[in-house]
Design a protein around this motif. Structure first.
Motif, PDB file in Angstrom:
ATOM      1  N   THR A   1      87.935  69.062  87.027  1.00 18.58           N
ATOM      2  CA  THR A   1      89.182  69.266  87.977  1.00 18.58           C
ATOM      3  C   THR A   1      89.233  69.869  88.632  1.00 18.58           C
ATOM      4  O   THR A   1      88.030  70.994  88.883  1.00 18.58           O
ATOM      5  CB  THR A   1      90.481  69.316  86.766  1.00 18.58           C
ATOM      6  N   ILE A   2      90.034  69.926  89.722  1.00 14.31           N
ATOM      7  CA  ILE A   2      89.339  71.244  90.839  1.00 14.31           C
ATOM      8  C   ILE A   2      90.574  72.591  89.305  1.00 14.31           C
ATOM      9  O   ILE A   2      91.181  72.288  89.212  1.00 14.31           O
ATOM     10  CB  ILE A   2      90.777  70.307  92.476  1.00 14.31           C
ATOM     11  N   PRO A   3      90.396  73.139  90.997  1.00 17.57           N
ATOM     12  CA  PRO A   3      90.685  74.651  90.291  1.00 17.57           C
ATOM     13  C   PRO A   3      92.258  74.287  90.204  1.00 17.57           C
ATOM     14  O   PRO A   3      92.931  74.444  90.940  1.00 17.57           O
ATOM     15  CB  PRO A   3      90.252  75.903  91.202  1.00 17.57           C
ATOM     16  N   ASN A   4      93.179  74.823  89.096  1.00 16.59           N
ATOM     17  CA  ASN A   4      94.937  74.803  88.477  1.00 16.59           C
ATOM     18  C   ASN A   4      95.086  73.596  88.867  1.00 16.59           C
ATOM     19  O   ASN A   4      96.413  73.612  88.366  1.00 16.59           O
ATOM     20  CB  ASN A   4      95.512  76.047  89.666  1.00 16.59           C
ATOM     21  N   PHE A   5      94.615  72.578  88.262  1.00 16.71           N
ATOM     22  CA  PHE A   5      95.134  71.224  88.550  1.00 16.71           C
ATOM     23  C   PHE A   5      95.746  71.159  87.077  1.00 16.71           C
ATOM     24  O   PHE A   5      95.641  71.527  85.946  1.00 16.71           O
ATOM     25  CB  PHE A   5      93.726  70.272  88.436  1.00 16.71           C
TER      26      PHE A   5
ATOM     27  N   THR B   1      91.618  68.423  80.726  1.00 15.66           N
ATOM     28  CA  THR B   1      91.433  69.054  82.317  1.00 15.66           C
ATOM     29  C   THR B   1      90.590  69.664  81.981  1.00 15.66           C
ATOM     30  O   THR B   1      90.443  71.294  82.056  1.00 15.66           O
ATOM     31  CB  THR B   1      92.926  69.711  82.552  1.00 15.66           C
ATOM     32  N   GLU B   2      89.005  69.748  82.300  1.00 13.90           N
ATOM     33  CA  GLU B   2      88.149  70.826  81.672  1.00 13.90           C
ATOM     34  C   GLU B   2      87.768  71.332  83.084  1.00 13.90           C
ATOM     35  O   GLU B   2      88.082  70.524  84.199  1.00 13.90           O
ATOM     36  CB  GLU B   2      86.649  69.924  80.866  1.00 13.90           C
TER      37      GLU B   2
ATOM     38  N   GLU C   1      90.363  54.479  85.441  1.00  9.39           N
ATOM     39  CA  GLU C   1      91.126  55.408  84.505  1.00  9.39           C
ATOM     40  C   GLU C   1      89.685  57.018  84.239  1.00  9.39           C
ATOM     41  O   GLU C   1      88.855  57.175  85.213  1.00  9.39           O
ATOM     42  CB  GLU C   1      90.943  55.160  83.240  1.00  9.39           C
ATOM     43  N   PRO C   2      90.805  58.453  84.697  1.00  7.29           N
ATOM     44  CA  PRO C   2      89.956  59.494  84.603  1.00  7.29           C
ATOM     45  C   PRO C   2      89.173  59.535  83.757  1.00  7.29           C
ATOM     46  O   PRO C   2      89.088  58.312  82.779  1.00  7.29           O
ATOM     47  CB  PRO C   2      91.255  60.735  84.642  1.00  7.29           C
ATOM     48  N   SER C   3      89.016  60.078  84.214  1.00  5.66           N
ATOM     49  CA  SER C   3      86.985  60.324  82.509  1.00  5.66           C
ATOM     50  C   SER C   3      87.550  61.713  81.446  1.00  5.66           C
ATOM     51  O   SER C   3      88.705  61.639  81.710  1.00  5.66           O
ATOM     52  CB  SER C   3      85.753  61.197  83.523  1.00  5.66           C
ATOM     53  N   PRO C   4      86.988  60.686  80.503  1.00  6.42           N
ATOM     54  CA  PRO C   4      87.439  61.938  79.449  1.00  6.42           C
ATOM     55  C   PRO C   4      87.543  63.256  79.565  1.00  6.42           C
ATOM     56  O   PRO C   4      88.751  64.016  79.451  1.00  6.42           O
ATOM     57  CB  PRO C   4      86.572  61.534  78.149  1.00  6.42           C
ATOM     58  N   ASN C   5      86.608  63.730  80.299  1.00  9.17           N
ATOM     59  CA  ASN C   5      86.871  65.529  80.665  1.00  9.17           C
ATOM     60  C   ASN C   5      87.730  65.383  81.568  1.00  9.17           C
ATOM     61  O   ASN C   5      88.663  66.728  81.508  1.00  9.17           O
ATOM     62  CB  ASN C   5      85.425  66.208  81.615  1.00  9.17           C
ATOM     63  N   ALA C   6      88.386  65.221  82.228  1.00  4.67           N
ATOM     64  CA  ALA C   6      89.266  65.463  83.766  1.00  4.67           C
ATOM     65  C   ALA C   6      90.493  64.892  82.581  1.00  4.67           C
ATOM     66  O   ALA C   6      91.165  65.657  83.063  1.00  4.67           O
ATOM     67  CB  ALA C   6      88.941  63.979  84.394  1.00  4.67           C
ATOM     68  N   LYS C   7      90.670  63.558  81.771  1.00  8.76           N
ATOM     69  CA  LYS C   7      91.591  63.989  80.742  1.00  8.76           C
ATOM     70  C   LYS C   7      91.879  65.266  79.911  1.00  8.76           C
ATOM     71  O   LYS C   7      93.037  65.595  79.876  1.00  8.76           O
ATOM     72  CB  LYS C   7      91.689  62.721  79.737  1.00  8.76           C
TER      73      LYS C   7
END
Length: 94
Positions: free
Chosen positions: A88-92, A83-84, A75-81
């Motif tokens: 995430t990579i720029p403009n994800f 989109t912090e 699962e992605p981290s809460p921050n990745a979910k």
């Protein structure tokens, strides 16, 4: 991604990996299902412009993190979910 079955255990593979603002990398070649396989890097854009063979320039640190083994439970981290920017990579976009 494109995979075409050739003979038992062999596939023809064509990949294009998109790294958002960083650009993309294209690869192709024979993919063996029974051992490690090296695909030829056939081109790229952005920071990958001019790549070929097996050579890719030094990558930004955000693209060189510890890999996560594929698993149905990943699962992605809460921050990745959320989109912090630092997660995430720029403009994800999701």
């Amino acid at each position: 991604m494109y995979l075409r079955k050739m003979e038992t255990g062999t596939r023809e593979a064509v990949y294009s990996l998109d790294f958002s603002d960083y650009g993309h990398v294209s690869m192709q070649g024979e993919y063996l299902t029974y051992e490690d396989t090296y695909l030829a890097v056939t081109g790229g854009s952005g920071i990958f412009e001019g790549v070929y063979g097996q050579g890719i320039p030094e990558l930004p640190t955000e693209l060189t993190g510890k890999p996560v083994m594929p698993s149905p439970s990943v699962e992605p981290s809460p921050n990745a979910k959320a989109t912090e920017p630092h997660a995430t990579i720029p403009n994800f976009t999701n």
